[in-house]
Design a protein around this motif. Structure first.
Motif: not given
Length: 176
Positions: A108, A136, A140, A163, A169
């Protein structure tokens, strides 16, 4: 100059970064923490820290293990640091001592380059899963707002704020 946890002082060597000094250390008030000029302390672990620092602000109801166990010095230096909040090292280095990130093929973006775990996570703990700074979907959405757009159709998990039902993540096990 005031900083989040102390006083900034110019380093002795101008090529070195600024130092963050703990207030008692900066003011040479050693007896605030030490019984005498030796290594003997006024209290043990977090009990010593909570003589000045508000425990209610530092230890949330859902606390990170080192915080709950009063192990302040696992992450913080009691005297001085080149890092904010008197951290012993960068957040990524400190977090990495206990938290291994799987060998992810596709990382990420916040985990590439100079990583700062505190960009998304609360170091002391908090009410959200994984000690995220916020739920989250909201977290996000700060970077992926366009992906969460309100088109004619919204992906079910995204609409429900889930998500992490499909996405990790920190990245993915295989390159996309």
């Amino acid at each position: 100059e005031a900083t989040p946890t102390g006083t900034a002082a110019a380093p002795r060597d101008p090529t070195e970064p600024m130092q963050v000094l703990h207030e008692p250390y900066a003011n040479r008030e050693c007896k605030e923490c030490h019984r005498d000029m030796g290594a003997s302390l006024q209290g043990a672990g977090a009990k010593l820290c909570f003589q000045c620092h508000d425990q209610g602000e530092i230890v949330p109801a859902s606390a990170h293990d080192p915080v709950r166990e009063g192990e302040c010095l696992l992450c913080h230096d009691p005297h001085l640091s080149k890092n904010v909040y008197l951290l012993r090292d960068t957040p990524a280095a400190i977090c990495g001592e206990c938290h291994e990130d799987a060998d992810l093929q596709d990382r990420h973006a916040p985990l590439t380059g100079e990583v700062d775990c505190t960009r998304c996570h609360l170091g002391h703990g908090g009410p959200n899963r994984g000690f995220l700074k916020e739920e989250s979907a909201a977290l996000c959405g700060r970077c992926h707002e366009a992906d969460l757009g309100e088109g004619l159709w919204t992906h079910g998990p995204v609409g429900a704020g889930l998500c992490s039902a499909c996405h990790q993540g920190h990245g993915a096990d295989d390159a996309a």
